[in-house]
Design an enzyme around this catalytic site. Structure first.
Site, mmCIF file in Angstrom:
data_model
loop_
_atom_site.group_PDB
_atom_site.id
_atom_site.type_symbol
_atom_site.label_atom_id
_atom_site.label_comp_id
_atom_site.label_asym_id
_atom_site.label_seq_id
_atom_site.Cartn_x
_atom_site.Cartn_y
_atom_site.Cartn_z
ATOM 1 N N LYS A 128 0.668 -1.155 0.371
ATOM 2 C CA LYS A 128 0.104 0.351 -0.210
ATOM 3 C C LYS A 128 0.869 1.072 -0.128
ATOM 4 O O LYS A 128 0.614 2.231 -0.580
ATOM 5 C CB LYS A 128 -1.145 0.114 0.889
ATOM 6 C CG LYS A 128 -1.419 -1.263 0.529
ATOM 7 C CD LYS A 128 -3.490 -0.716 2.071
ATOM 8 C CE LYS A 128 -4.582 -2.220 0.719
ATOM 9 N NZ LYS A 128 -5.800 -2.241 1.734
ATOM 10 N N LYS A 135 -10.712 -4.951 -5.451
ATOM 11 C CA LYS A 135 -11.523 -3.616 -5.856
ATOM 12 C C LYS A 135 -10.779 -2.575 -6.179
ATOM 13 O O LYS A 135 -11.514 -1.657 -6.758
ATOM 14 C CB LYS A 135 -12.517 -3.894 -4.845
ATOM 15 C CG LYS A 135 -12.116 -3.814 -3.644
ATOM 16 C CD LYS A 135 -13.489 -3.452 -2.779
ATOM 17 C CE LYS A 135 -13.125 -3.275 -1.448
ATOM 18 N NZ LYS A 135 -12.607 -5.130 -0.530
ATOM 19 N N LYS A 144 -4.055 -10.128 -7.814
ATOM 20 C CA LYS A 144 -4.449 -11.112 -6.814
ATOM 21 C C LYS A 144 -5.833 -10.017 -7.033
ATOM 22 O O LYS A 144 -5.623 -9.172 -7.544
ATOM 23 C CB LYS A 144 -4.727 -10.550 -5.480
ATOM 24 C CG LYS A 144 -5.006 -9.771 -4.653
ATOM 25 C CD LYS A 144 -5.069 -9.850 -2.848
ATOM 26 C CE LYS A 144 -6.221 -8.478 -2.708
ATOM 27 N NZ LYS A 144 -6.111 -8.648 -1.560
#
Ligand code: ATP
Ligand code: LTN
Length: 333
Positions: A115, A200, A197
């Site tokens: 992140k 969203k 992966k």
């Protein structure tokens, strides 16, 4: 003889409509565990603040996720369902646990590293301490099992380390949680890049299927899914695209890999992709219909999450106050 049910806790962030990956990897198991265990589930809104959110959107997504969790079959009579920020013990225990977590441990978390790369202009302290808040969520409820996707295993291991460190210093305060990762579907990959992966936050919406996508959209996304060279429907590491589709098909139909290979022998990718799309669309249709009814009924949703928070506070306060007392904090009288 004591016959106590085990405790289950899990949470999901209101950062958008959940994907098929979230569903197969984690959410799908939540209603199934209700009979056998004491389950508590939460929409973890405080976690989602570690990445910038638009306030009106966050509010709407939080309520929408409560409705969606009810739509997949969580029974709030059996399993308290609450919004994390409504139960103050979560942020409070997280503070205590922050003081028992090392900088080095948090620096090693792969989600933090990923992140930080994705949001280089906002590497905030909350993002760094995210796993400690997650440990607090879990440890507050004396949790035995945590149903999550494979990507959360490292966070679970940290929660166990924090618990044993604290218990080692102050006596038995926290139970040691175990991850509960489904044997298949634990890591659903992107339909456009099967080495990544399904997420969203992917910039290409064809990479994911959302739980609220309509049937036509689902069929289209599967028809466009990236497959591999050759035309055989077999699950092998050098066919990551087909293997991912087979894993999805296996979870939604209950068929084994061998059965799928037999059923689609000689049929080619086109027919298989259509079959996977249809099976997923059929699985998600009742969820979407139920969701549409529930989301309209804001009073009902409010009643559920208010009662859920009351129960969660009552349970979590026992552990929180025990931890405070062990540390030498003077308890409010
Ligand atoms: P984001 O994509 O916004 O960073 P996320 O979807 O990874 O977030 P959550 O919404 O909190 O994070 O995830 C909820 C649950 O879904 C977790 O238990 C996580 O392990 C699981 N999960 C997420 N992505 C997948 C995936 N592709 N396959 C299987 N499980 C997944
Ligand atoms: N980090 C988790 C979401 C989460 C969670 C939890 C999962 C926050 N607190 C407690 C299980 C138990 C994720 O899936 N991204």
């Amino acid at each position: 003889m004591e016959n106590k049910k085990k405790n289950v806790f899990s949470g999901i962030q209101p950062t958008g409509i959940p994907t098929l990956g979230n569903y197969l990897g984690a959410m799908r198991g939540w209603p199934l565990l209700q009979k056998e265990y004491n389950c508590i589930y939460s929409v973890v809104d405080l976690h989602s603040l570690t990445v910038r959110q638009e306030p009106a959107k966050l509010r709407r997504q939080t309520l929408s996720l409560v409705a969606l969790l009810l739509a997949i079959g969580i029974d709030p009579e059996q399993s308290p369902l609450f919004i994390q920020s409504h139960v103050h013990t979560h942020a409070e225990l997280a503070w205590l646990l922050n003081c028992y977590t090392q900088f080095g441990e948090l620096s090693r978390m792969t989600q933090f590293k990923d992140k930080s790369v994705k949001h280089p202009d906002n590497i905030n302290a909350g993002l760094f301490c995210y796993p400690v808040l997650m440990a607090a969520d879990i440890l507050l409820y004396q949790t035995d099992l945590v149903p999550v996707g494979a990507d959360q295993k490292q966070h679970l291991e940290l929660a166990r380390d924090i618990a044993s460190r604290f218990n080692g210093l102050y006596g038995d305060v926290f139970r040691q949680p175990e991850p509960y990762i489904p044997p298949s579907g634990a890591r659903v990959m992107s339909l456009q890049d099967p080495t990544k992966k399904m997420s969203k936050s992917d910039t290409n919406p064809n990479g994911y299927v959302l739980l609220l996508d309509d049937t036509d959209t689902i069929l289209r996304k599967f028809r466009r899914a990236v497959t591999d060279s050759g035309s055989e429907i077999i699950s092998t590491p050098d066919k990551p695209g087909v293997s991912n589709l087979m894993a999805i098909y296996s979870v939604v139909t209950g068929k084994t890999t061998e059965e799928i290979e037999k059923d689609f022998d000689g049929k080619g990718y086109g027919a298989f992709k259509t079959a996977v799309g249809e099976a997923v669309a059929e699985t998600l249709r009742p969820v979407r219909e139920k969701y549409n009814d529930l989301f309209k009924n804001k009073d009902y949703l409010q009643k559920i999450y208010t009662e859920g928070a009351e129960k969660a506070l009552q349970i979590s306060q026992r552990t929180y106050l025990k931890a405070c007392k062990k540390l030498g904090l003077v308890l409010p009288q």
